[in-house]
Enzyme design. Structure first.
Site, mmCIF file in Angstrom:
data_model
loop_
_atom_site.group_PDB
_atom_site.id
_atom_site.type_symbol
_atom_site.label_atom_id
_atom_site.label_comp_id
_atom_site.label_asym_id
_atom_site.label_seq_id
_atom_site.Cartn_x
_atom_site.Cartn_y
_atom_site.Cartn_z
ATOM 1 C CG ASP A 33 43.600 40.595 42.670
ATOM 2 O OD1 ASP A 33 42.356 40.498 42.606
ATOM 3 O OD2 ASP A 33 44.354 40.024 41.864
HETATM 4 C C1 BGC Z 1 41.899 38.538 40.030
HETATM 5 C C2 BGC Z 1 41.709 39.945 39.512
HETATM 6 C C3 BGC Z 1 40.231 40.256 39.430
HETATM 7 C C4 BGC Z 1 39.610 40.051 40.796
HETATM 8 C C5 BGC Z 1 38.132 40.392 40.843
HETATM 9 C C6 BGC Z 1 41.113 38.267 41.294
HETATM 10 O O1 BGC Z 1 41.154 36.940 41.651
HETATM 11 O O2 BGC Z 1 43.276 38.330 40.271
HETATM 12 O O3 BGC Z 1 42.313 40.091 38.266
HETATM 13 O O4 BGC Z 1 40.046 41.559 38.965
HETATM 14 O O5 BGC Z 1 39.773 38.691 41.162
HETATM 15 O O6 BGC Z 1 37.367 39.468 40.195
#
Ligand code: BGC
Length: 767
Positions: free
Chosen positions: A314
């Site tokens: 993530d």
């Molecule tokens: C979130 C994810 C997301 C990623 C990309 C993160 O902050 O936790 O769910 O897919 O950002 O945008």
């Protein structure tokens, strides 16, 4: 004869020409070769740097440039990330040298094409995998269809419709240049303070698993499908939805039993459905950050459950192993721990490539380990057909998004997702309601879109006010009083204006709740990283409803929100409450059709509503002792329970019977029940089946959802609904956390919600 010679010469040319081409076309570029052969061939041609590059993801260049300015104001928000020392053109050059394998947040088709064309200049011409948070439609791209947010659409319990919404999402993603959706979100929602509830499919593990499965199938399609498909990403592994203090990223501390019973099932189902990728969660679980958790990533999911795809970290969570969790003393060690645990791709930026190279030099990682990750990533690229078609037809794009057909589906999804929570005979609106006042902070803006949406063209969004005006045209007069567009900035004067207008109205519709729009700055009070220590409607919204109710006219409250709100005071004074959640592009139209009675509401809650923040955690599938005692001075019951939702008609359940009410362990049986639509309206009912387990050494929840069916019933019609009761439904985790079936008396409940009074029951004896 001459003719024969000519034919022979022609054949020779074709034959030799063919051989010549085959000799020159590398195996990996031949679409008729098997994918594993193509991967093997490509891998054998790659340098170490080219391999590591496939494990590196970067943020889209346009996004990056736009965010660079904002980063100064919002230093701590990851969303505004940038790469110190790297300009957009440096990144472009890296792409053309094959030094980047993937992008995220590429929100214009032009940029997607530009990047893919740059990738085509690289030595091996490996296409980019472009990922986006298309979690309820491809809503981060302007002009695409926005479906109801996950919590909203889950309330439809309509898996066929949800699958279709995922198919449309996939088609619009491919039409606009991305091929990988960071969805479905399989977090089981258990804490309404957490701002990301709107991204979930609610509090029940079985329902989350069922919806997750159809989302994956809808997005990914099957190999034989002749339609655009994308890769799905099951996230977030694991249990970030139960942070100890309600805050995103905070630790989660849960027993192995709770993980097995509540949090693992949706991921198991996702792997069974063939999900291409999985994203670990920000949080630590029982002392080990998910991004460095070898047990989760490798031992459990890969080795025990057979996950074949790849892991994507993530947003900057590998960095956080050192920066926040302190399980690594620097980025190199963080990368080491994460890759060792099973990580395949880094989201996002330059702090990965060099550390990997150093770790290889130090002998801490091997090239074989890198090959494993690269093989998994390339396999996904081949499966998506990217080597054949990565660049999209920009000119034709607008014909392939927000089509009439997609709008119809988004409207239908909104209609079926909306939940009627209270109705003191005011709805559907009647002839006597000749003058309607519409007001409230969410009445005339894009809050109906929910999180992970960018601002959509106004003409693509039907706000609540617009929907009511369309629907009531010629039937009633519609007045509108603005109280400003911010849920927490209503002023006393705004309330006074609304009250003045209410004096003239026959009925008042007030749209309020929350704002999860990431483009709406200071008005945002829900969504990712917007957690709360109280879950009352923010600002003066409850005062607004109370003041309007005091006028003595019926007040219909329309909630636009991503998390359950404590609306106890509103429930007392409002005449009706419609939980519309975040119903998407066509939301205003769907709400208006429910107000007018054109559509009979049919959604049912997939999450319980706490009376107050102090009741959290609240969920229907609690242990028997959870409410053995009660709170002083207040009810311990939630305000609204899992599975509930009203209709304009009424349903009568009768004649429940079990085909066999005594079975041997491992055998199956069936339950049938008659359901009659005893009211005046045609309708759709969501029939729910719950099981309570027999006395055993292990405590079990008072009831657990095991099956459901959405059925349509004409007024006066009766249908028999049959549920298979399989051995799998009777299985539980025993004292040693092994799956087993207990002997004894099971209680099978069937009915309209998880409420005791809504359920009929039968005993099933298992021996
Ligand atoms: C979130 C994810 C997301 C990623 C990309 C993160 O902050 O936790 O769910 O897919 O950002 O945008």
């Amino acid at each position: 004869m001459i003719m024969m010679i000519r034919i022979c010469i022609f054949c020779c040319i074709v034959f030799w020409g063919g051989l010549h081409t085959t000799a020159q076309t590398p195996v990996y570029k031949n679409k008729n070769e098997k994918i594993d052969q193509r991967v093997k061939d490509l891998l054998s041609r790659m340098t170490l740097d080219e391999k590591i590059a496939q494990m590196c993801q970067y943020v889209g260049i346009e996004h990056l440039q736009a965010r660079e300015k904002k980063m100064n104001e919002h230093k701590k928000q990851d969303f505004f990330a940038f790469y110190p020392g790297l300009t957009g053109s440096d990144i472009e050059q890296m792409v053309s040298q094959g030094m980047i394998g993937s992008f995220l947040h590429v929100v214009t088709p032009a940029e997607a094409n530009k990047l893919q064309r740059l990738a085509m200049k690289s030595r091996l011409q490996i296409p980019l995998l472009i990922g986006i948070d298309a979690i309820h439609g491809n809503a981060l791209v302007s002009g695409c269809t926005v479906f109801p947010s996950p919590i909203s659409i889950s309330c439809s319990w309509d898996t066929a419709l949800i699958r279709k919404s995922a198919e449309v999402t996939a088609a619009e993603m491919r039409a606009t240049g991305s091929q990988w959706s960071f969805s479905p979100n399989l977090d089981v929602a258990r804490d309404a303070r957490w701002g990301r509830i709107g991204e979930t499919y609610g509090e029940d593990p079985f329902l989350v698993a069922e919806i997750g499965k159809v989302m994956i199938e809808g997005l990914q399609g099957s190999e034989s499908d002749n339609r655009p498909k994308v890769s799905a990403c099951a996230k977030h592994l694991i249990a970030g939805s139960e942070p100890i203090n309600g805050l995103n990223v905070a630790p989660t501390d849960l027993s192995e039993r709770t993980l097995e019973e509540i949090y693992y099932p949706p991921f198991k189902a996702a792997i069974k459905a063939g999900v291409h990728t999985i994203m670990p969660a920000h949080n630590e679980i029982n002392g080990i950050p998910c991004h460095a958790n070898k047990f989760l990533m490798t031992d459990l999911l890969r080795k025990r459950w057979g996950f074949q795809g790849f892991y994507i970290s993530d947003f900057l969570d590998i960095e956080r192993l050192a920066e926040i969790h302190r399980v690594a003393s620097n980025q190199k060690e963080a990368v080491y721990k994460s890759v060792k645990a099973g990580m395949d791709m880094h989201m996002h930026g330059p702090d990965f490539h060099e550390p990997i190279k150093q770790l290889l030099k130090d002998g801490l990682l091997t090239e074989d380990r890198i090959n494993e990750s690269v093989r998994r990533i390339l396999e996904v690229k081949f499966r998506l057909g990217l080597f054949e078609e990565a660049v999209i037809d920009e000119k034709n794009m607008s014909n392939n998004i927000f089509t009439k057909e997609y709008q119809k589906l988004a409207l239908e999804a909104a209609r079926r997702s909306i939940v009627l929570l209270k109705n003191d005979s005011v709805l559907p609106l009647q002839e006597k309601h000749k003058r309607i006042l519409v007001t409230g902070p969410n009445a005339d803006n894009q809050t109906i879109l929910g999180d992970w949406s960018l601002r959509q063209p106004d003409e693509n969004v039907i706000t609540v006010l617009e929907g009511i005006k369309n629907e009531m045209n010629g039937k009633a007069m519609v007045d509108f009083v603005s109280v400003g567009g911010s849920t927490h900035k209503i002023k006393k004067e705004d309330i006074n204006h609304a009250v003045q207008a209410a004096l003239l109205a026959d009925v008042i519709v007030v749209a309020l709740g929350e704002n999860a729009l990431r483009f709406d700055g200071g008005n945002r009070n829900s969504g990712e990283n917007v957690d709360r220590d109280d879950i009352n409607p923010a600002g003066l919204q409850t005062d607004l409803v109370e003041a309007l109710a005091a006028v003595g006219k019926p007040v219909v409250v329309v909630l636009i929100n991503g998390r359950p709100l404590s609306v106890g005071r509103i429930k007392e004074v409002a005449t009706a409450i419609i939980e519309a959640w975040e119903p998407g592009s066509m939301g205003g139209q769907a709400i208006a059709e429910i107000l007018s009675g054109k559509v009979n509401p049919s959604g049912k809650l997939t999450i319980s509503f706490p009376r107050s923040v102090g009741q959290i955690p609240v969920y229907y599938n609690h242990k028997p002792s959870q409410y053995a005692r009660s709170y002083w001075g207040t009810s311990s019951e939630p305000l609204f329970v899992f599975g509930e939702g009203l209709s304009y008609t009424s349903y009568v359940y009768s004649d429940v019977s079990l085909e066999k009410d005594s079975i041997k362990r491992g055998e199956a049986t069936r339950l049938s029940v008659n359901i009659k639509n005893s009211g005046k309206y045609d309708g759709e009912e969501i029939v729910q089946l719950y099981i309570n387990y027999p006395v055993s050494d292990i405590t079990r929840a008072v009831k657990e959802l095991k099956a459901f069916q959405r059925i349509s019933l004409k007024s006066g019609e009766t249908k028999k609904v049959v549920f298979d009761i399989s051995p799998e439904m009777l299985t539980h985790f025993d004292v040693d956390l092994q799956e087993s079936i207990e002997t004894g008396k099971y209680t099978i409940f069937v009915g309209a919600s998880s409420k005791k009074g809504d359920l009929l029951m039968r005993y099933l004896d298992v021996h």
